[in-house]
Design a protein around this motif. Structure first.
Motif, PDB file in Angstrom:
ATOM      1  N   TYR A 145       0.422  -2.732 -12.297  1.00 44.97           N
ATOM      2  CA  TYR A 145      -0.833  -3.267 -12.869  1.00 44.97           C
ATOM      3  C   TYR A 145      -0.536  -3.987 -14.171  1.00 44.97           C
ATOM      4  O   TYR A 145      -0.984  -5.084 -14.403  1.00 44.97           O
ATOM      5  N   LEU A 199      -5.376  -2.038  -8.476  1.00 41.07           N
ATOM      6  CA  LEU A 199      -4.285  -2.897  -8.019  1.00 41.07           C
ATOM      7  C   LEU A 199      -4.868  -4.110  -7.287  1.00 41.07           C
ATOM      8  O   LEU A 199      -4.487  -5.256  -7.528  1.00 41.07           O
ATOM      9  N   GLU A 259       2.883   1.854  -8.939  1.00 45.64           N
ATOM     10  CA  GLU A 259       1.649   1.069  -8.906  1.00 45.64           C
ATOM     11  C   GLU A 259       1.132   0.825 -10.316  1.00 45.64           C
ATOM     12  O   GLU A 259       0.756  -0.282 -10.679  1.00 45.64           O
ATOM     13  N   GLU A 260       1.163   1.904 -11.127  1.00 43.32           N
ATOM     14  CA  GLU A 260       0.625   1.788 -12.482  1.00 43.32           C
ATOM     15  C   GLU A 260       1.457   0.815 -13.312  1.00 43.32           C
ATOM     16  O   GLU A 260       0.934   0.032 -14.093  1.00 43.32           O
ATOM     17  N   HIS A 294       0.832  -1.215   0.000  1.00 40.69           N
ATOM     18  CA  HIS A 294       0.000   0.000   0.000  1.00 40.69           C
ATOM     19  C   HIS A 294       0.860   1.257   0.000  1.00 40.69           C
ATOM     20  O   HIS A 294       0.343   2.349  -0.192  1.00 40.69           O
ATOM     21  N   ARG A 295       2.185   1.101   0.224  1.00 47.82           N
ATOM     22  CA  ARG A 295       3.047   2.292   0.264  1.00 47.82           C
ATOM     23  C   ARG A 295       3.811   2.511  -1.047  1.00 47.82           C
ATOM     24  O   ARG A 295       4.711   3.351  -1.107  1.00 47.82           O
ATOM     25  N   ALA A 302       4.652   4.020  -4.590  1.00 48.33           N
ATOM     26  CA  ALA A 302       4.337   5.315  -5.204  1.00 48.33           C
ATOM     27  C   ALA A 302       3.406   5.075  -6.401  1.00 48.33           C
ATOM     28  O   ALA A 302       3.452   4.005  -7.014  1.00 48.33           O
ATOM     29  N   ARG A 303       2.575   6.061  -6.702  1.00 55.56           N
ATOM     30  CA  ARG A 303       1.560   5.901  -7.755  1.00 55.56           C
ATOM     31  C   ARG A 303       2.140   5.439  -9.105  1.00 55.56           C
ATOM     32  O   ARG A 303       1.618   4.476  -9.705  1.00 55.56           O
ATOM     33  N   PRO A 304       3.221   6.068  -9.617  1.00 54.83           N
ATOM     34  CA  PRO A 304       3.730   5.605 -10.922  1.00 54.83           C
ATOM     35  C   PRO A 304       4.189   4.138 -10.878  1.00 54.83           C
ATOM     36  O   PRO A 304       3.996   3.401 -11.846  1.00 54.83           O
ATOM     37  N   PRO A 333      -5.441   0.935  -4.130  1.00 53.74           N
ATOM     38  CA  PRO A 333      -6.397   1.348  -5.154  1.00 53.74           C
ATOM     39  C   PRO A 333      -7.059   0.124  -5.785  1.00 53.74           C
ATOM     40  O   PRO A 333      -6.407  -0.918  -5.939  1.00 53.74           O
TER      41      PRO A 333
END
Ligand SMILES: Nc1ncnc2c1ncn2[C@@H]1O[C@H](COP(=O)(O)OP(=O)(O)OP(=O)(O)O)[C@@H](O)[C@H]1O
Length: 383
Positions: free
Chosen positions: A139, A183, A135-136, A128-129, A131-133, A180
Protein backbone atom coordinates in the motif's frame (compact mmCIF):
# COMPACT_ATOMS: atom_id res chain seq x y z
CA UNK A 1 -16.04 -24.70 0.20
CA UNK A 2 -14.97 -23.52 -3.20
CA UNK A 3 -16.49 -20.34 -4.53
CA UNK A 4 -18.24 -21.23 -7.75
CA UNK A 5 -19.62 -17.86 -8.57
CA UNK A 6 -17.35 -14.91 -7.94
CA UNK A 7 -14.01 -16.64 -8.00
CA UNK A 8 -12.20 -19.05 -10.22
CA UNK A 9 -10.53 -22.04 -8.63
CA UNK A 10 -6.81 -22.38 -9.22
CA UNK A 11 -7.62 -25.76 -10.78
CA UNK A 12 -4.48 -27.67 -10.04
CA UNK A 13 -4.33 -31.40 -9.26
CA UNK A 14 -6.86 -33.24 -11.38
CA UNK A 15 -7.38 -30.18 -13.54
CA UNK A 16 -3.74 -30.25 -14.60
CA UNK A 17 -4.48 -33.38 -16.62
CA UNK A 18 -7.30 -31.81 -18.54
CA UNK A 19 -7.19 -30.36 -22.00
CA UNK A 20 -9.94 -27.90 -21.18
CA UNK A 21 -8.64 -26.53 -17.91
CA UNK A 22 -8.09 -22.79 -17.96
CA UNK A 23 -4.88 -22.99 -15.90
CA UNK A 24 -1.42 -23.72 -17.28
CA UNK A 25 1.79 -25.24 -15.96
CA UNK A 26 5.31 -23.95 -16.60
CA UNK A 27 5.83 -26.08 -19.72
CA UNK A 28 2.64 -24.84 -21.25
CA UNK A 29 3.44 -21.23 -20.36
CA UNK A 30 6.70 -21.59 -22.27
CA UNK A 31 4.76 -22.85 -25.33
CA UNK A 32 2.37 -19.93 -24.94
CA UNK A 33 5.08 -17.30 -24.95
CA UNK A 34 5.39 -17.41 -28.74
CA UNK A 35 1.67 -16.76 -29.15
CA UNK A 36 1.35 -13.72 -26.92
CA UNK A 37 0.27 -10.51 -28.60
CA UNK A 38 2.97 -7.89 -28.08
CA UNK A 39 0.95 -4.73 -28.68
CA UNK A 40 -2.48 -3.57 -27.58
CA UNK A 41 -3.85 -3.58 -31.11
CA UNK A 42 -2.83 -7.23 -31.58
CA UNK A 43 -4.78 -8.19 -28.45
CA UNK A 44 -8.06 -9.72 -29.63
CA UNK A 45 -11.41 -8.78 -28.04
CA UNK A 46 -11.91 -7.16 -24.61
CA UNK A 47 -12.77 -3.99 -26.51
CA UNK A 48 -13.78 -1.94 -23.48
CA UNK A 49 -10.76 -2.79 -21.34
CA UNK A 50 -8.47 -2.30 -24.31
CA UNK A 51 -9.82 1.18 -25.05
CA UNK A 52 -9.75 2.28 -21.42
CA UNK A 53 -6.24 0.97 -20.97
CA UNK A 54 -5.08 2.58 -24.17
CA UNK A 55 -6.26 5.98 -22.85
CA UNK A 56 -4.48 5.47 -19.53
CA UNK A 57 -1.23 4.59 -21.31
CA UNK A 58 -1.40 7.28 -23.96
CA UNK A 59 -2.13 9.96 -21.38
CA UNK A 60 0.81 8.84 -19.26
CA UNK A 61 3.10 8.84 -22.29
CA UNK A 62 1.92 12.33 -23.25
CA UNK A 63 2.61 13.58 -19.71
CA UNK A 64 5.91 11.73 -19.60
CA UNK A 65 4.78 10.30 -16.28
CA UNK A 66 4.20 6.77 -15.01
CA UNK A 67 0.56 5.68 -15.36
CA UNK A 68 -1.69 4.78 -12.46
CA UNK A 69 -1.37 1.30 -11.04
CA UNK A 70 -3.49 -1.21 -12.96
CA UNK A 71 -5.50 -4.12 -11.59
CA UNK A 72 -6.58 -6.84 -14.01
CA UNK A 73 -9.18 -9.30 -12.83
CA UNK A 74 -10.87 -12.28 -14.43
CA UNK A 75 -10.70 -16.04 -14.86
CA UNK A 76 -7.46 -17.80 -15.79
CA UNK A 77 -6.29 -17.89 -19.39
CA UNK A 78 -8.05 -14.73 -20.58
CA UNK A 79 -4.93 -12.62 -21.07
CA UNK A 80 -3.99 -10.86 -17.81
CA UNK A 81 -0.30 -11.75 -18.03
CA UNK A 82 -0.32 -10.87 -21.72
CA UNK A 83 -1.83 -7.46 -20.97
CA UNK A 84 0.78 -6.81 -18.26
CA UNK A 85 3.50 -7.48 -20.82
CA UNK A 86 1.75 -5.27 -23.35
CA UNK A 87 1.51 -2.43 -20.82
CA UNK A 88 5.27 -2.50 -20.29
CA UNK A 89 5.92 -2.74 -24.04
CA UNK A 90 3.57 0.14 -24.85
CA UNK A 91 5.31 2.28 -22.23
CA UNK A 92 8.74 1.24 -23.47
CA UNK A 93 9.44 0.12 -19.90
CA UNK A 94 10.98 -3.05 -18.58
CA UNK A 95 8.81 -5.57 -16.78
CA UNK A 96 9.55 -7.22 -13.45
CA UNK A 97 7.47 -10.29 -12.70
CA UNK A 98 6.56 -11.78 -9.35
CA UNK A 99 3.50 -13.34 -7.75
CA UNK A 100 1.61 -13.36 -4.47
CA UNK A 101 2.64 -16.92 -3.57
CA UNK A 102 6.31 -16.20 -4.41
CA UNK A 103 6.44 -13.47 -1.78
CA UNK A 104 6.51 -15.23 1.56
CA UNK A 105 7.66 -12.32 3.69
CA UNK A 106 7.38 -8.55 3.58
CA UNK A 107 11.19 -8.50 3.25
CA UNK A 108 10.95 -10.36 -0.09
CA UNK A 109 8.72 -7.63 -1.44
CA UNK A 110 10.89 -4.87 0.06
CA UNK A 111 13.86 -6.33 -1.82
CA UNK A 112 11.94 -6.32 -5.13
CA UNK A 113 10.59 -2.81 -4.58
CA UNK A 114 13.91 -1.30 -3.55
CA UNK A 115 15.58 -2.61 -6.71
CA UNK A 116 13.01 -1.09 -9.09
CA UNK A 117 14.18 1.51 -11.52
CA UNK A 118 12.26 4.58 -12.59
CA UNK A 119 9.28 3.81 -14.83
CA UNK A 120 9.51 0.03 -14.46
CA UNK A 121 6.36 -2.06 -14.46
CA UNK A 122 6.05 -4.53 -11.60
CA UNK A 123 3.66 -7.37 -12.44
CA UNK A 124 2.27 -9.16 -9.40
CA UNK A 125 0.31 -12.24 -10.49
CA UNK A 126 -2.21 -13.73 -8.06
CA UNK A 127 -1.96 -10.57 -6.01
CA UNK A 128 -4.84 -11.80 -3.79
CA UNK A 129 -2.41 -14.39 -2.38
CA UNK A 130 0.07 -11.87 -0.93
CA UNK A 131 0.71 -12.29 2.77
CA UNK A 132 -0.82 -9.54 4.93
CA UNK A 133 2.47 -7.84 5.98
CA UNK A 134 3.56 -7.73 2.32
CA UNK A 135 0.20 -6.22 1.37
CA UNK A 136 0.67 -3.46 3.92
CA UNK A 137 4.14 -2.71 2.61
CA UNK A 138 2.72 -2.58 -0.89
CA UNK A 139 0.00 0.00 0.00
CA UNK A 140 2.65 2.45 1.15
CA UNK A 141 4.94 1.76 -1.80
CA UNK A 142 2.09 2.25 -4.29
CA UNK A 143 0.81 5.43 -2.68
CA UNK A 144 3.90 7.21 -1.42
CA UNK A 145 6.66 5.48 -3.41
CA UNK A 146 8.37 4.64 -0.19
CA UNK A 147 9.34 1.47 1.57
CA UNK A 148 10.12 1.31 5.27
CA UNK A 149 13.14 -0.87 5.84
CA UNK A 150 13.09 -2.31 9.35
CA UNK A 151 16.47 -2.42 11.03
CA UNK A 152 17.06 -4.41 14.21
CA UNK A 153 14.68 -6.56 16.18
CA UNK A 154 12.23 -6.28 19.06
CA UNK A 155 12.02 -3.07 21.08
CA UNK A 156 15.16 -1.66 19.46
CA UNK A 157 13.87 -2.06 15.90
CA UNK A 158 13.46 1.06 13.82
CA UNK A 159 12.08 1.74 10.35
CA UNK A 160 14.21 3.65 7.89
CA UNK A 161 12.16 5.14 5.05
CA UNK A 162 13.62 4.49 1.64
CA UNK A 163 12.31 6.60 -1.24
CA UNK A 164 11.44 4.66 -4.41
CA UNK A 165 11.44 5.98 -7.96
CA UNK A 166 8.01 6.18 -9.60
CA UNK A 167 6.88 2.83 -11.00
CA UNK A 168 3.64 1.10 -11.99
CA UNK A 169 2.19 -1.97 -10.36
CA UNK A 170 0.09 -4.23 -12.56
CA UNK A 171 -1.75 -6.69 -10.33
CA UNK A 172 -3.58 -9.73 -11.68
CA UNK A 173 -6.21 -11.64 -9.80
CA UNK A 174 -8.75 -14.34 -10.44
CA UNK A 175 -10.51 -13.31 -7.24
CA UNK A 176 -10.81 -9.57 -6.96
CA UNK A 177 -13.32 -10.06 -4.15
CA UNK A 178 -10.52 -11.38 -1.93
CA UNK A 179 -8.43 -8.22 -2.26
CA UNK A 180 -8.66 -6.01 0.81
CA UNK A 181 -10.29 -2.67 0.05
CA UNK A 182 -7.18 -0.58 0.92
CA UNK A 183 -5.16 -2.50 -1.66
CA UNK A 184 -7.90 -2.37 -4.28
CA UNK A 185 -8.20 1.39 -3.77
CA UNK A 186 -4.54 1.93 -4.65
CA UNK A 187 -5.22 0.91 -8.24
CA UNK A 188 -6.20 3.87 -10.41
CA UNK A 189 -7.52 1.61 -13.13
CA UNK A 190 -9.22 -1.77 -12.88
CA UNK A 191 -9.99 -3.83 -15.94
CA UNK A 192 -12.18 -6.89 -15.74
CA UNK A 193 -11.63 -9.48 -18.46
CA UNK A 194 -14.65 -11.47 -19.58
CA UNK A 195 -14.93 -14.74 -21.45
CA UNK A 196 -14.49 -14.36 -25.21
CA UNK A 197 -17.20 -15.01 -27.72
CA UNK A 198 -16.74 -17.54 -30.54
CA UNK A 199 -15.82 -15.03 -33.32
CA UNK A 200 -13.14 -13.53 -31.03
CA UNK A 201 -11.72 -16.97 -30.26
CA UNK A 202 -11.73 -17.72 -33.96
CA UNK A 203 -9.54 -14.65 -34.47
CA UNK A 204 -7.22 -15.80 -31.67
CA UNK A 205 -6.93 -19.21 -33.38
CA UNK A 206 -6.29 -17.79 -36.86
CA UNK A 207 -3.65 -15.48 -35.45
CA UNK A 208 -1.97 -18.28 -33.47
CA UNK A 209 -2.00 -20.61 -36.48
CA UNK A 210 -0.22 -17.92 -38.45
CA UNK A 211 2.43 -17.60 -35.74
CA UNK A 212 2.84 -21.39 -35.63
CA UNK A 213 3.32 -21.34 -39.39
CA UNK A 214 0.36 -23.60 -40.14
CA UNK A 215 -2.55 -23.00 -42.48
CA UNK A 216 -5.97 -23.49 -40.98
CA UNK A 217 -9.35 -23.50 -42.67
CA UNK A 218 -11.97 -21.17 -41.28
CA UNK A 219 -14.29 -24.12 -40.60
CA UNK A 220 -11.66 -25.73 -38.39
CA UNK A 221 -10.98 -22.48 -36.53
CA UNK A 222 -14.72 -22.10 -36.00
CA UNK A 223 -15.00 -25.64 -34.65
CA UNK A 224 -12.10 -25.21 -32.22
CA UNK A 225 -13.46 -21.83 -31.07
CA UNK A 226 -16.80 -23.41 -30.19
CA UNK A 227 -15.10 -25.93 -27.92
CA UNK A 228 -12.74 -23.51 -26.15
CA UNK A 229 -14.95 -22.47 -23.25
CA UNK A 230 -14.55 -18.77 -23.96
CA UNK A 231 -10.83 -18.97 -23.13
CA UNK A 232 -7.92 -18.13 -25.48
CA UNK A 233 -5.54 -20.42 -23.56
CA UNK A 234 -7.84 -23.39 -24.23
CA UNK A 235 -8.28 -22.30 -27.87
CA UNK A 236 -4.50 -22.26 -28.38
CA UNK A 237 -4.12 -25.63 -26.65
CA UNK A 238 -6.82 -27.27 -28.78
CA UNK A 239 -5.24 -25.76 -31.87
CA UNK A 240 -1.92 -27.42 -31.00
CA UNK A 241 -3.65 -30.79 -30.54
CA UNK A 242 -5.45 -30.46 -33.90
CA UNK A 243 -2.12 -29.60 -35.50
CA UNK A 244 -0.64 -32.80 -33.98
CA UNK A 245 -3.47 -34.88 -35.38
CA UNK A 246 -3.16 -33.32 -38.82
CA UNK A 247 0.56 -34.01 -38.83
CA UNK A 248 0.45 -37.59 -37.52
CA UNK A 249 -2.84 -39.00 -38.76
CA UNK A 250 -3.99 -36.56 -41.42
CA UNK A 251 -2.43 -34.95 -44.45
CA UNK A 252 -1.03 -31.98 -42.54
CA UNK A 253 -4.03 -29.78 -43.34
CA UNK A 254 -5.92 -28.18 -40.47
CA UNK A 255 -9.39 -28.62 -41.88
CA UNK A 256 -12.75 -29.46 -40.36
CA UNK A 257 -12.09 -33.19 -40.61
CA UNK A 258 -8.85 -32.84 -38.65
CA UNK A 259 -10.55 -30.65 -36.03
CA UNK A 260 -13.40 -33.14 -35.54
CA UNK A 261 -11.13 -36.17 -35.43
CA UNK A 262 -8.56 -34.64 -33.08
CA UNK A 263 -11.12 -33.32 -30.65
CA UNK A 264 -12.84 -36.69 -30.64
CA UNK A 265 -9.55 -38.36 -29.72
CA UNK A 266 -9.11 -35.87 -26.89
CA UNK A 267 -12.75 -36.26 -25.81
CA UNK A 268 -13.66 -32.61 -26.05
CA UNK A 269 -17.26 -32.42 -27.19
CA UNK A 270 -18.90 -29.76 -29.42
CA UNK A 271 -19.52 -27.36 -26.53
CA UNK A 272 -16.17 -27.97 -24.84
CA UNK A 273 -17.21 -30.55 -22.24
CA UNK A 274 -14.64 -33.21 -21.45
CA UNK A 275 -15.01 -36.70 -20.03
CA UNK A 276 -15.53 -35.61 -16.42
CA UNK A 277 -18.04 -32.89 -17.32
CA UNK A 278 -20.05 -35.36 -19.36
CA UNK A 279 -19.85 -38.04 -16.67
CA UNK A 280 -21.35 -35.59 -14.16
CA UNK A 281 -24.09 -34.56 -16.56
CA UNK A 282 -24.78 -38.13 -17.52
CA UNK A 283 -25.04 -39.30 -13.90
CA UNK A 284 -27.30 -36.40 -13.04
CA UNK A 285 -29.69 -37.14 -15.89
CA UNK A 286 -29.56 -40.92 -16.24
CA UNK A 287 -28.99 -42.06 -12.66
CA UNK A 288 -30.86 -39.35 -10.78
CA UNK A 289 -33.54 -38.38 -13.30
CA UNK A 290 -32.21 -34.83 -13.39
CA UNK A 291 -31.88 -34.36 -9.62
CA UNK A 292 -31.88 -32.72 -7.20
CA UNK A 293 -28.94 -34.73 -5.94
CA UNK A 294 -26.35 -33.89 -3.32
CA UNK A 295 -22.78 -33.17 -4.31
CA UNK A 296 -21.36 -36.11 -2.31
CA UNK A 297 -23.70 -38.61 -3.98
CA UNK A 298 -23.02 -37.21 -7.42
CA UNK A 299 -19.26 -37.30 -6.88
CA UNK A 300 -19.37 -40.87 -5.63
CA UNK A 301 -21.33 -41.90 -8.71
CA UNK A 302 -18.67 -40.54 -11.08
CA UNK A 303 -15.84 -41.87 -8.90
CA UNK A 304 -14.34 -38.50 -7.99
CA UNK A 305 -13.85 -36.45 -4.86
CA UNK A 306 -16.66 -33.96 -4.17
CA UNK A 307 -14.08 -31.19 -4.29
CA UNK A 308 -13.01 -32.23 -7.80
CA UNK A 309 -16.58 -32.25 -9.06
CA UNK A 310 -17.28 -28.94 -7.39
CA UNK A 311 -14.19 -27.05 -8.48
CA UNK A 312 -13.26 -28.72 -11.76
CA UNK A 313 -16.44 -29.78 -13.53
CA UNK A 314 -19.21 -27.77 -12.02
CA UNK A 315 -18.21 -24.16 -12.68
CA UNK A 316 -18.40 -24.57 -16.44
CA UNK A 317 -21.56 -26.69 -16.31
CA UNK A 318 -23.23 -24.01 -14.20
CA UNK A 319 -21.88 -21.21 -16.37
CA UNK A 320 -23.26 -22.91 -19.48
CA UNK A 321 -26.65 -23.32 -17.83
CA UNK A 322 -26.51 -27.13 -17.96
CA UNK A 323 -26.57 -27.61 -14.22
CA UNK A 324 -28.15 -25.48 -11.52
CA UNK A 325 -27.46 -25.49 -7.81
CA UNK A 326 -30.55 -25.47 -5.64
CA UNK A 327 -30.97 -25.67 -1.89
CA UNK A 328 -31.75 -29.38 -2.32
CA UNK A 329 -28.80 -30.25 -4.52
CA UNK A 330 -27.68 -30.22 -8.13
CA UNK A 331 -30.23 -30.34 -10.92
CA UNK A 332 -30.00 -30.80 -14.69
CA UNK A 333 -31.60 -28.04 -16.73
CA UNK A 334 -33.53 -28.46 -19.97
CA UNK A 335 -30.29 -27.60 -21.82
CA UNK A 336 -28.59 -30.62 -20.21
CA UNK A 337 -31.21 -33.06 -21.48
CA UNK A 338 -31.02 -31.44 -24.87
CA UNK A 339 -27.23 -31.66 -24.93
CA UNK A 340 -27.26 -35.34 -24.06
CA UNK A 341 -29.98 -35.91 -26.64
CA UNK A 342 -32.27 -37.68 -24.20
CA UNK A 343 -35.87 -37.10 -23.32
CA UNK A 344 -36.35 -36.07 -19.67
CA UNK A 345 -38.59 -38.50 -17.76
CA UNK A 346 -42.03 -37.18 -16.82
CA UNK A 347 -41.79 -34.93 -13.78
CA UNK A 348 -38.04 -34.32 -14.17
CA UNK A 349 -36.83 -31.12 -12.59
CA UNK A 350 -37.56 -28.09 -14.72
CA UNK A 351 -40.03 -29.87 -16.99
CA UNK A 352 -43.17 -29.31 -14.96
CA UNK A 353 -44.85 -25.91 -14.70
CA UNK A 354 -43.89 -24.22 -11.48
CA UNK A 355 -40.63 -26.09 -11.11
CA UNK A 356 -38.60 -23.50 -12.93
CA UNK A 357 -36.56 -20.98 -11.05
CA UNK A 358 -33.81 -18.55 -11.77
CA UNK A 359 -30.70 -19.14 -9.78
CA UNK A 360 -29.46 -15.79 -8.54
CA UNK A 361 -25.87 -14.64 -8.84
CA UNK A 362 -24.80 -16.76 -5.94
CA UNK A 363 -26.20 -19.85 -7.59
CA UNK A 364 -28.92 -19.96 -4.94
CA UNK A 365 -32.49 -20.56 -5.91
CA UNK A 366 -34.36 -17.33 -6.55
CA UNK A 367 -37.91 -18.58 -6.50
CA UNK A 368 -37.84 -22.27 -5.93
CA UNK A 369 -41.26 -23.74 -6.44
CA UNK A 370 -43.15 -26.92 -7.22
CA UNK A 371 -41.46 -30.17 -6.43
CA UNK A 372 -38.35 -28.49 -5.01
CA UNK A 373 -40.47 -27.67 -2.00
CA UNK A 374 -40.57 -31.33 -1.07
CA UNK A 375 -37.69 -33.49 0.13
CA UNK A 376 -35.20 -34.37 -2.63
CA UNK A 377 -34.26 -37.96 -3.42
CA UNK A 378 -30.74 -37.71 -2.12
CA UNK A 379 -31.12 -35.38 0.82
CA UNK A 380 -27.40 -34.99 0.12
CA UNK A 381 -24.84 -32.40 0.90
CA UNK A 382 -26.47 -29.62 -1.13
CA UNK A 383 -24.59 -26.67 -2.49
N1 LIG B 1 -6.86 -11.30 -26.25
C1 LIG B 1 -5.98 -12.22 -26.64
N2 LIG B 1 -5.56 -12.26 -27.91
C2 LIG B 1 -4.71 -13.23 -28.32
N3 LIG B 1 -4.18 -14.18 -27.52
C3 LIG B 1 -4.55 -14.16 -26.24
C4 LIG B 1 -5.45 -13.19 -25.73
N4 LIG B 1 -5.64 -13.40 -24.42
C5 LIG B 1 -4.89 -14.46 -24.09
N5 LIG B 1 -4.23 -14.92 -25.18
C6 LIG B 1 -3.32 -16.07 -25.21
O1 LIG B 1 -3.78 -17.02 -24.25
C7 LIG B 1 -2.70 -17.52 -23.47
C8 LIG B 1 -2.97 -17.29 -22.00
O2 LIG B 1 -2.96 -15.90 -21.72
P1 LIG B 1 -2.38 -15.31 -20.35
O3 LIG B 1 -1.22 -16.12 -19.86
O4 LIG B 1 -2.15 -13.85 -20.57
O5 LIG B 1 -3.62 -15.52 -19.41
P2 LIG B 1 -3.80 -15.12 -17.87
O6 LIG B 1 -5.14 -14.45 -17.76
O7 LIG B 1 -2.63 -14.36 -17.39
O8 LIG B 1 -3.85 -16.54 -17.17
P3 LIG B 1 -3.45 -16.92 -15.63
O9 LIG B 1 -4.48 -16.26 -14.77
O10 LIG B 1 -3.53 -18.43 -15.63
O11 LIG B 1 -2.05 -16.41 -15.42
C9 LIG B 1 -1.44 -16.83 -24.03
O12 LIG B 1 -0.81 -17.66 -24.96
C10 LIG B 1 -1.97 -15.63 -24.73
O13 LIG B 1 -1.16 -15.29 -25.81
Amino acid sequence: MADLTGGYPDQDGYAGERLVTAGADEIERAAEAALRPKKLDEFVGQVVVREQLSLVLQAALAREATPDHVLLSGPPGLGKTTLAMIIAAELGASLRVTSGPAIQHAGDLAAVLSSLEEGEVLFIDEIHRLARPAEELLYVAMEDFRVDVVVGKGAGASAIPLALPPFTVVGATTRSGLLPAPLRDRFGFTGHLDFYDAPELERVILRSAGLLGVEIQHGAAHEIAGRSRGTPRIANRLLRRVRDWAQVRGDGRLDLRAAHAALEVYEVDPIGLDRLDRAVLDALCRRFAGGPVGLGTLAMTVGEEPDTVETVAEPYLVREGLVARTPRGRVATAAAWQHLGIQPPPGAWGTTPGSLFDPDEDGRAGSVAGRLQGPGPSGGSGP
